[in-house]
Design an enzyme around this catalytic site. Sequence first.
Site, mmCIF file in Angstrom:
data_model
loop_
_atom_site.group_PDB
_atom_site.id
_atom_site.type_symbol
_atom_site.label_atom_id
_atom_site.label_comp_id
_atom_site.label_asym_id
_atom_site.label_seq_id
_atom_site.Cartn_x
_atom_site.Cartn_y
_atom_site.Cartn_z
ATOM 1 N N SER A 13 110.147 -5.207 -22.680
ATOM 2 C CA SER A 13 109.762 -6.331 -21.830
ATOM 3 C C SER A 13 109.325 -7.519 -22.681
ATOM 4 O O SER A 13 108.330 -7.445 -23.415
ATOM 5 C CB SER A 13 108.622 -5.930 -20.904
ATOM 6 O OG SER A 13 108.131 -7.080 -20.238
ATOM 7 N N HIS A 37 114.316 -6.699 -20.997
ATOM 8 C CA HIS A 37 113.738 -6.889 -19.671
ATOM 9 C C HIS A 37 113.063 -8.253 -19.615
ATOM 10 O O HIS A 37 112.165 -8.544 -20.409
ATOM 11 C CB HIS A 37 112.726 -5.769 -19.397
ATOM 12 C CG HIS A 37 112.267 -5.687 -17.986
ATOM 13 N ND1 HIS A 37 113.035 -5.140 -16.982
ATOM 14 C CD2 HIS A 37 111.107 -6.083 -17.394
ATOM 15 C CE1 HIS A 37 112.366 -5.189 -15.843
ATOM 16 N NE2 HIS A 37 111.198 -5.766 -16.059
ATOM 17 N N ASP A 39 110.894 -10.677 -17.353
ATOM 18 C CA ASP A 39 110.021 -10.745 -16.180
ATOM 19 C C ASP A 39 109.939 -12.181 -15.678
ATOM 20 O O ASP A 39 109.376 -13.048 -16.346
ATOM 21 C CB ASP A 39 108.620 -10.244 -16.536
ATOM 22 C CG ASP A 39 108.578 -8.741 -16.716
ATOM 23 O OD1 ASP A 39 108.842 -8.030 -15.725
ATOM 24 O OD2 ASP A 39 108.293 -8.275 -17.831
ATOM 25 N N MET A 41 108.372 -14.535 -12.977
ATOM 26 C CA MET A 41 107.265 -14.583 -12.017
ATOM 27 C C MET A 41 107.066 -16.029 -11.571
ATOM 28 O O MET A 41 107.131 -16.948 -12.386
ATOM 29 C CB MET A 41 105.975 -14.053 -12.649
ATOM 30 C CG MET A 41 106.074 -12.656 -13.222
ATOM 31 S SD MET A 41 104.459 -12.087 -13.817
ATOM 32 C CE MET A 41 104.952 -10.634 -14.757
ATOM 33 N N HIS A 70 114.123 -9.183 -13.927
ATOM 34 C CA HIS A 70 113.277 -8.627 -12.870
ATOM 35 C C HIS A 70 112.591 -9.796 -12.171
ATOM 36 O O HIS A 70 111.673 -10.404 -12.719
ATOM 37 C CB HIS A 70 112.264 -7.665 -13.504
ATOM 38 C CG HIS A 70 111.282 -7.091 -12.545
ATOM 39 N ND1 HIS A 70 110.145 -6.421 -12.965
ATOM 40 C CD2 HIS A 70 111.235 -7.059 -11.184
ATOM 41 C CE1 HIS A 70 109.455 -6.016 -11.907
ATOM 42 N NE2 HIS A 70 110.094 -6.402 -10.818
ATOM 43 N N MET A 72 110.206 -11.253 -9.829
ATOM 44 C CA MET A 72 108.984 -11.089 -9.040
ATOM 45 C C MET A 72 108.710 -12.434 -8.383
ATOM 46 O O MET A 72 107.793 -13.167 -8.763
ATOM 47 C CB MET A 72 107.840 -10.631 -9.936
ATOM 48 C CG MET A 72 107.955 -9.177 -10.336
ATOM 49 S SD MET A 72 106.764 -8.692 -11.607
ATOM 50 C CE MET A 72 107.768 -8.973 -13.072
ATOM 51 N N MET A 141 107.843 0.325 -9.711
ATOM 52 C CA MET A 141 106.679 -0.113 -10.478
ATOM 53 C C MET A 141 105.700 1.057 -10.628
ATOM 54 O O MET A 141 105.382 1.740 -9.656
ATOM 55 C CB MET A 141 105.971 -1.275 -9.762
ATOM 56 C CG MET A 141 106.795 -2.546 -9.609
ATOM 57 S SD MET A 141 107.367 -3.278 -11.173
ATOM 58 C CE MET A 141 105.797 -3.601 -12.006
ATOM 59 N N GLY A 148 101.181 -7.882 -17.365
ATOM 60 C CA GLY A 148 101.442 -6.894 -18.399
ATOM 61 C C GLY A 148 100.148 -6.215 -18.821
ATOM 62 O O GLY A 148 99.049 -6.644 -18.487
ATOM 63 N N ASP A 179 108.624 0.745 -14.653
ATOM 64 C CA ASP A 179 108.070 -0.442 -15.292
ATOM 65 C C ASP A 179 106.570 -0.458 -15.069
ATOM 66 O O ASP A 179 106.105 -0.520 -13.936
ATOM 67 C CB ASP A 179 108.724 -1.684 -14.660
ATOM 68 C CG ASP A 179 108.230 -2.989 -15.265
ATOM 69 O OD1 ASP A 179 107.394 -2.965 -16.188
ATOM 70 O OD2 ASP A 179 108.693 -4.051 -14.811
ATOM 71 N N GLY A 180 105.831 -0.379 -16.184
ATOM 72 C CA GLY A 180 104.385 -0.474 -16.098
ATOM 73 C C GLY A 180 103.678 0.630 -16.854
ATOM 74 O O GLY A 180 103.715 1.781 -16.445
ATOM 75 N N GLY A 181 103.085 0.287 -17.985
ATOM 76 C CA GLY A 181 102.327 1.269 -18.750
ATOM 77 C C GLY A 181 103.173 2.327 -19.435
ATOM 78 O O GLY A 181 102.670 3.386 -19.809
ATOM 79 N N GLY A 201 106.541 -2.766 -22.692
ATOM 80 C CA GLY A 201 106.145 -4.064 -23.224
ATOM 81 C C GLY A 201 105.263 -3.946 -24.439
ATOM 82 O O GLY A 201 105.724 -4.022 -25.584
#
Length: 225
Positions: A13, A37, A39, A41, A70, A72, A141, A148, A179-181, A201
């Site tokens: 990311s 990736h 992001d 936003m 992605h 958002m 997610m 992030g 996606d996430g952590g 990320g």
Amino acid sequence: MEAAQADTVIAPSLLAADFARLAEAAESVAGAVDWLHVDVMDNHFVPNLTLGPPVVKSLKAATDVPLDCHLMIEDPERWALGYAELGAHNVTFHAEASADPATLAKRLRSAGAKAGLAIDRDTPVEDYLDLLPEFDTLLIMTIKAGFGGQAFMPELLDKVRTARRHAKAGHLELRIEVDGGIAEDTIARAAEAGADAFVAGTAVYGADDPAEACRRLRSLADAAR
């Protein structure tokens, strides 16, 4: 659990990279990753403002790594097609923001991109299982979308398991992306649940050697799958 596609996708990311050096961030992992990736936003759908079409256009010219955008954002019907036309490999928009996800997916595919549907933390995946044949990617997610650096939420892997069972039963060629952590201590659990594409990320761009970090993540995911 067997995944739909044998190859593991690693997608660093760029949200975790230095925004002043995005071309260098892309170059630092080229050859070790499958997608980048991106992001996007809009400070409306999520309370953060990041990258948009001009940056995607510049990245497309600067790297050969396929771009995984992605979105958002609110009103993806208005904006998503532009990312496909810029040459994004995969354009993923949020189920919560779209009035007609299946029609938008068709338009993205017609424009030459893969179509992805994203499900945020508080959205039940069951509401969208019947739409999955229209999509190439389901992004689940494993945090709340918008920032992030959040901690992985293992309870959200139940959605991955549900979606993978559904895809398997319907013989769907579906990427399930998380996606996430995602990091060395969490990627195996996500892979075991049925994910086959992994957004990371901080675990990549916080490492001394981002490419080596990606290779380690791939090895852990492959072993778990």
